[in-house]
Design an enzyme around this catalytic site. Structure first.
Site, PDB file in Angstrom:
ATOM      1  N   ARG A   1      -5.411  -7.484  31.885  1.00 24.50           N
ATOM      2  CA  ARG A   1      -5.314  -7.971  30.495  1.00 24.50           C
ATOM      3  C   ARG A   1      -6.167  -9.243  30.365  1.00 24.50           C
ATOM      4  O   ARG A   1      -5.663 -10.335  30.209  1.00 24.50           O
ATOM      5  CB  ARG A   1      -3.859  -8.234  30.111  1.00 24.50           C
TER       6      ARG A   1
ATOM      7  N   CYS B   1       3.765  -8.332  29.402  1.00 23.26           N
ATOM      8  CA  CYS B   1       4.066  -7.113  30.149  1.00 23.26           C
ATOM      9  C   CYS B   1       2.909  -6.754  31.070  1.00 23.26           C
ATOM     10  O   CYS B   1       1.747  -6.908  30.729  1.00 23.26           O
ATOM     11  CB  CYS B   1       4.309  -5.955  29.196  1.00 23.26           C
TER      12      CYS B   1
ATOM     13  N   ARG C   1      13.204  -8.395  25.018  1.00 19.26           N
ATOM     14  CA  ARG C   1      12.036  -9.143  24.520  1.00 19.26           C
ATOM     15  C   ARG C   1      11.557  -8.592  23.188  1.00 19.26           C
ATOM     16  O   ARG C   1      10.997  -9.317  22.383  1.00 19.26           O
ATOM     17  CB  ARG C   1      10.865  -9.034  25.523  1.00 19.26           C
TER      18      ARG C   1
ATOM     19  N   LYS D   1       7.872  -7.676  15.998  1.00 18.03           N
ATOM     20  CA  LYS D   1       7.565  -8.687  17.032  1.00 18.03           C
ATOM     21  C   LYS D   1       6.077  -9.033  16.979  1.00 18.03           C
ATOM     22  O   LYS D   1       5.707 -10.212  16.928  1.00 18.03           O
ATOM     23  CB  LYS D   1       7.909  -8.125  18.404  1.00 18.03           C
ATOM     24  N   ASN D   2       5.225  -8.020  16.952  1.00 21.90           N
ATOM     25  CA  ASN D   2       3.789  -8.284  17.102  1.00 21.90           C
ATOM     26  C   ASN D   2       3.126  -8.799  15.835  1.00 21.90           C
ATOM     27  O   ASN D   2       1.995  -9.289  15.882  1.00 21.90           O
ATOM     28  CB  ASN D   2       3.068  -7.041  17.626  1.00 21.90           C
TER      29      ASN D   2
HETATM   30  N1  EPU Z   1      -9.248  -6.641  26.351  1.00 21.17           N
HETATM   31  C1  EPU Z   1     -10.397  -7.088  26.979  1.00 21.17           C
HETATM   32  N2  EPU Z   1     -10.765  -8.406  26.825  1.00 21.17           N
HETATM   33  C2  EPU Z   1     -10.037  -9.255  26.029  1.00 21.17           C
HETATM   34  C3  EPU Z   1      -8.883  -8.779  25.383  1.00 21.17           C
HETATM   35  C4  EPU Z   1      -8.505  -7.458  25.552  1.00 21.17           C
HETATM   36  O1  EPU Z   1     -11.086  -6.341  27.679  1.00 21.17           O
HETATM   37  O2  EPU Z   1     -10.439 -10.433  25.901  1.00 21.17           O
HETATM   38  C5  EPU Z   1      -8.842  -5.229  26.518  1.00 21.17           C
HETATM   39  C6  EPU Z   1      -7.452  -5.094  27.116  1.00 21.17           C
HETATM   40  O3  EPU Z   1      -7.510  -5.159  28.533  1.00 21.17           O
HETATM   41  C7  EPU Z   1      -7.027  -3.724  26.641  1.00 21.17           C
HETATM   42  C8  EPU Z   1      -7.670  -3.641  25.255  1.00 21.17           C
HETATM   43  O4  EPU Z   1      -8.708  -4.620  25.231  1.00 21.17           O
HETATM   44  O5  EPU Z   1      -7.591  -2.743  27.474  1.00 21.17           O
HETATM   45  C9  EPU Z   1      -6.720  -3.932  24.111  1.00 21.17           C
HETATM   46  O6  EPU Z   1      -6.073  -5.138  24.402  1.00 21.17           O
HETATM   47  P1  EPU Z   1      -5.575  -6.083  23.224  1.00 21.17           P
HETATM   48  O7  EPU Z   1      -6.227  -7.406  23.378  1.00 21.17           O
HETATM   49  O8  EPU Z   1      -5.672  -5.398  21.920  1.00 21.17           O
HETATM   50  O9  EPU Z   1      -4.046  -6.212  23.591  1.00 21.17           O
HETATM   51  P2  EPU Z   1      -3.188  -7.519  23.332  1.00 21.17           P
HETATM   52  O10 EPU Z   1      -3.712  -8.192  22.122  1.00 21.17           O
HETATM   53  O11 EPU Z   1      -3.086  -8.269  24.602  1.00 21.17           O
HETATM   54  C10 EPU Z   1      -1.451  -6.449  21.730  1.00 21.17           C
HETATM   55  C11 EPU Z   1       0.051  -6.220  21.667  1.00 21.17           C
HETATM   56  C12 EPU Z   1       0.477  -5.185  22.705  1.00 21.17           C
HETATM   57  C13 EPU Z   1      -0.291  -3.892  22.434  1.00 21.17           C
HETATM   58  C14 EPU Z   1      -1.807  -4.179  22.428  1.00 21.17           C
HETATM   59  C15 EPU Z   1      -2.639  -2.944  22.077  1.00 21.17           C
HETATM   60  C16 EPU Z   1       0.876  -8.389  20.947  1.00 21.17           C
HETATM   61  C17 EPU Z   1       1.627  -9.641  21.292  1.00 21.17           C
HETATM   62  N3  EPU Z   1       0.755  -7.472  21.951  1.00 21.17           N
HETATM   63  O12 EPU Z   1      -1.733  -6.884  23.031  1.00 21.17           O
HETATM   64  O13 EPU Z   1       1.867  -4.988  22.507  1.00 21.17           O
HETATM   65  O14 EPU Z   1      -0.008  -2.941  23.441  1.00 21.17           O
HETATM   66  O15 EPU Z   1      -2.113  -5.205  21.463  1.00 21.17           O
HETATM   67  O16 EPU Z   1      -2.266  -2.488  20.801  1.00 21.17           O
HETATM   68  O17 EPU Z   1       0.403  -8.192  19.847  1.00 21.17           O
HETATM   69  C18 EPU Z   1       4.063  -4.436  23.208  1.00 21.17           C
HETATM   70  O18 EPU Z   1       4.433  -4.838  22.075  1.00 21.17           O
HETATM   71  O19 EPU Z   1       4.800  -3.856  24.043  1.00 21.17           O
HETATM   72  C19 EPU Z   1       2.651  -4.680  23.611  1.00 21.17           C
HETATM   73  C20 EPU Z   1       2.217  -4.605  24.858  1.00 21.17           C
END
Ligand code: EPU
Length: 424
Positions: A121, A116, A403, A22-23
């Site tokens: 976030r 989620c 999802r 998915k990711n």
């Molecule tokens: N963060 C910030 N500022 C930003 C972006 C992120 O402070 O602008 C923080 C977040 O709050 C968090 C950390 O950085 O504490 C990591 O967040 P990240 O941006 O890496 O998460 P994401 O890109 O929103 C993706 C995956 C998630 C997975 C996370 C961490 C996708 C679509 N989602 O989310 O997947 O948990 O990376 O590896 O790629 C799941 O598949 O169930 C899922 C939640």
């Protein structure tokens, strides 16, 4: 309203084929907007999140055709730059539309992403990256308006207070591939899913150096071309089934991945659990997993790749409840990602909560109960608990699981699980 009934306590055995990631797939679907030529994607998992993402790019003007069950043809000949408020807002990965639309159109209107509920976030790192490329940004009524006269290469770090941002790195890469000049991303996310995106973009004609490392250098080009690409296996689905095997597997055979890929993509899991090798063994590209009779308690901190993945944190908590002794699990990425603990306690788990961490006292005999899924991975973990528990478990909110786990209940039934999806 759908819910699932499980009768747990049986040993499970059989084969489970792992689907596409998915990711990895969601940012790659967004990246198809970067060319007017046709992209063909294989091993696209059949999930509500991927259906939503395909609907969104269709709304933006792409021609989207299903070729086979998990293969799609996508042609973004003409693209408009305003994403649909409703569905884009529901999907965290819709944030990746910003980078793709900026790359293609130099402008984008995208709702603040949903996804989620794992605690805060923010997308400040994404927006800061775009600003350094010359993008002007304004926020209005939960929508982000981005535009740039021209997109220029930049050098910056994608590190945040809790490690590098995964979709933030994806976003910057997609904005950079058609920008003027060179973009250097320091502290880039090294998740395997980012590697897949980079390989896809290289096949489209991008010049990216340092793939798989924390420093990516991208030389902007004028045009990108269509290509044919196979999405990598879903390491989080594989990790979920591996943990299921350790919980109640007579012998579960995880197939559909390559050994070399999974050993690397899930090194965070394999390295964190002591004596894992006593319960997992490879036969060519099939991983056989059996019930972890005697496993010592463990101490885990989730970290960006190659650390232990936060997306396996709820699942490993169920395993910890079946291990004699006290295990410690700390989520450094999403410190509030523990909403599932109240549900876990209904099974009889003995869990003490601290800020951003839990102590799990095992071993407790789990009893079937009625629980509510609150997000995708915690939802998957409730199935693991229900399959481990004695008696019947009812899980509500199973739409969350649809999802991100393709045909989850079909795969569990094939392993001998007594499981039924009901309509309320
Ligand atoms: N963060 C910030 N500022 C930003 C972006 C992120 O402070 O602008 C923080 C977040 O709050 C968090 C950390 O950085 O504490 C990591 O967040 P990240 O941006 O890496 O998460 P994401 O890109 O929103 C993706 C995956 C998630 C997975 C996370 C961490 C996708 C679509 N989602 O989310 O997947 O948990 O990376 O590896 O790629 C799941 O598949 O169930 C899922 C939640």
């Amino acid at each position: 309203m759908q819910y699932t009934k499980i009768v747990g306590g049986n040993g499970l055995e059989g084969e489970v084929p792992i689907s596409g990631s998915k990711n990895a797939c969601l940012p790659i679907i967004a990246a198809t907007l970067l060319t007017h030529e046709t992209c063909i994607l294989h091993n696209v998992p059949d999930l509500t999140d991927t259906s939503h993402m395909l609907e969104i790019i269709r709304y933006l003007g792409s021609k989207v055709q299903r070729l086979e069950k998990n293969s799609w043809s996508i042609t973004a000949q003409q693209v408009n730059y305003q994403a649909p408020r409703e569905s884009a807002g529901r999907l965290r990965a819709s944030v990746c539309l910003m980078g793709a639309l900026l790359g293609r159109k130099k402008q984008a209107i995208v709702p603040i992403p949903g996804g989620c509920n794992l605690g805060a976030r923010p997308i400040d790192l994404h927006l800061r990256a775009f600003e350094t490329m010359g993008v002007t940004i304004k926020m209005q009524e939960e929508q982000v308006y981005l535009s740039a006269k021209n997109l220029r290469g930049t050098t910056l770090s994608m590190e945040g207070p809790r490690g590098s941002t995964v979709t933030g790195t994806a976003n910057l890469i997609m904005a950079a591939v058609l920008a003027e000049g060179i973009t250097t991303i320091q502290q880039a996310s090294k998740e395997p899913e980012i590697g897949d995106l980079c390989h896809f973009l290289v096949q489209m004609g991008t010049k990216i150096h340092g793939i798989g490392t924390e420093t990516l250098t991208i030389e902007g080009v004028d045009t990108l071309y269509g290509t044919e690409f196979t999405i990598q296996p879903d390491r989080m689905e594989a990790g979920t089934f591996i943990i299921l095997g350790l919980l109640c597997g007579n012998s579960i055979a995880v197939t559909g991945t390559q050994r070399i890929f999974l050993q690397s993509a899930l090194c965070g899991l394999f390295d964190a659990i002591p004596h894992m090798g006593e319960y997992c063994h490879w036969e060519n590209d099939t991983l056989h997993v059996s019930h972890a009779e005697k496993m010592p308690p463990f101490s885990i901190q989730t970290r960006p790749y190659p650390g232990f993945p936060t997306d396996l944190q709820p699942q490993i908590t169920v395993l910890a409840s079946q291990i004699v002794g006290t295990s410690y699990i700390c989520d450094t990425i999403f410190p509030e990602r523990f909403a599932h603990v109240t549900e876990f306690k209904k099974f009889g788990m003995h869990i003490e909560q601290r800020t951003g961490a839990i102590y799990v006292h095992g071993r407790t005999k789990l009893q079937g109960t009625s629980v509510q899924a609150m997000d995708l991975r915690a939802g998957g973990a409730l199935y693991l608990a229900g399959l481990t528990a004695h008696g019947e478990t009812t899980i509500r909110g199973v739409e969350y699981v649809d999802r991100g786990y393709e045909h989850f209940e079909t795969k569990l039934r094939a392993l001998g699980a007594t499981i039924e999806r009901m309509e309320a």
